[in-house]
Design an enzyme around this catalytic site. Structure first.
Site, short mmCIF file in Angstrom:
data_model
loop_
_atom_site.label_atom_id
_atom_site.label_comp_id
_atom_site.label_asym_id
_atom_site.label_seq_id
_atom_site.Cartn_x
_atom_site.Cartn_y
_atom_site.Cartn_z
N ASN A 193 0.93 -1.23 0.03
CA ASN A 193 -0.08 0.12 0.02
C ASN A 193 0.82 1.23 0.16
O ASN A 193 1.89 1.20 0.74
CB ASN A 193 -1.09 0.16 1.08
CG ASN A 193 -0.38 -0.18 2.53
OD1 ASN A 193 0.58 -0.83 2.78
ND2 ASN A 193 -1.05 0.58 3.77
N ILE A 194 0.41 1.96 -0.84
CA ILE A 194 0.98 3.52 -0.84
C ILE A 194 0.11 4.61 -0.52
O ILE A 194 -0.87 4.85 -1.39
CB ILE A 194 1.62 3.70 -2.19
CG1 ILE A 194 2.49 2.47 -2.70
CG2 ILE A 194 2.47 4.91 -2.31
CD1 ILE A 194 2.86 2.73 -4.19
N GLU A 229 -3.07 -4.52 -3.15
CA GLU A 229 -3.49 -5.32 -4.23
C GLU A 229 -3.70 -4.95 -5.57
O GLU A 229 -3.24 -5.36 -6.58
CB GLU A 229 -4.83 -6.04 -3.82
CG GLU A 229 -5.13 -6.58 -2.50
CD GLU A 229 -5.30 -5.93 -1.46
OE1 GLU A 229 -4.73 -4.67 -1.17
OE2 GLU A 229 -6.11 -6.25 -0.50
N CYS A 282 -10.37 -4.88 0.03
CA CYS A 282 -11.47 -3.87 0.19
C CYS A 282 -12.27 -4.06 -0.93
O CYS A 282 -11.92 -4.83 -1.94
CB CYS A 282 -10.86 -2.43 0.20
SG CYS A 282 -10.29 -1.81 -1.35
N1 THU Z 1 -5.40 -1.55 2.63
C1 THU Z 1 -4.89 -2.30 1.50
O1 THU Z 1 -3.61 -1.92 0.86
N2 THU Z 1 -5.26 -3.49 1.24
C2 THU Z 1 -6.49 -4.10 1.85
O2 THU Z 1 -6.99 -5.12 1.63
C3 THU Z 1 -6.94 -3.11 2.96
C4 THU Z 1 -6.57 -1.59 3.15
C5 THU Z 1 -4.43 -0.37 2.94
C6 THU Z 1 -5.21 1.07 2.53
C7 THU Z 1 -4.39 1.96 3.21
O3 THU Z 1 -3.22 2.28 3.11
C8 THU Z 1 -4.36 1.14 4.85
O4 THU Z 1 -4.54 -0.20 4.20
C9 THU Z 1 -5.55 1.43 6.04
O5 THU Z 1 -6.76 1.21 5.36
#
Ligand code: THU
Length: 135
Positions: free
Chosen positions: A42-43, A55, A90
């Site tokens: 995640n970024i 993802e 999500c």
């Molecule tokens: N996030 C993801 O990268 N993937 C997920 O399946 C759930 C949420 C990230 C987005 C954000 O940077 C952090 O987790 C908190 O929501």
């Protein structure tokens, strides 16, 4: 590749997470049907909404390299500095999966020692996808 091996790559990818706001780090490893694996983390962004999930980073890296056939994705997420725990994708990421994957696409959740695969159709029943736009 086993689910556990794919999860190990997600755990490794999680180290790259840029998540100074949520401090929730996520890694993903996407297995293409030809055996290649694309990872993502995640970024986040100070303006919040440009944040991208691990993802989608993995999917967009793979698609931009010409891949369209996917078998499975493993996801590892949790508070920064702690081991990853079960983190389900999500809704937006499920919709991106719907664009490129068949209903039997596997979504591997949990840890390397204890993971379980769900199908896309289990996690996104009655999804809207490319088939719906065909005349
Ligand atoms: N996030 C993801 O990268 N993937 C997920 O399946 C759930 C949420 C990230 C987005 C954000 O940077 C952090 O987790 C908190 O929501």
């Amino acid at each position: 590749m086993t689910h556990s091996e794919l999860m190990a790559k997600a755990v490794r990818a999680r180290r790259g997470a840029y998540a100074p706001y949520s401090r929730f780090a996520v890694g993903a490893a996407l297995l293409c049907r030809d055996g290649s694996v694309y990872t993502g983390c995640n970024i986040e962004n100070a303006a919040y909404t440009p944040t991208v999930c691990a993802e989608r980073v993995a999917f967009f890296k793979a698609v931009s390299d010409g891949h369209r056939d996917f078998a499975a994705i493993a996801i590892s997420g949790g508070p920064m500095g702690a081991p990853g725990t079960q983190t389900a994708p999500c809704g937006v990421c499920r919709q991106v999966m719907m664009e490129f994957c068949t209903p039997d696409f596997e979504i591997v959740l949990g840890t390397e020692d204890d993971c379980r695969a769900y199908t896309l159709s289990e996690l996104l029943p009655l999804g809207f996808g490319p088939e719906n736009l065909k005349p």
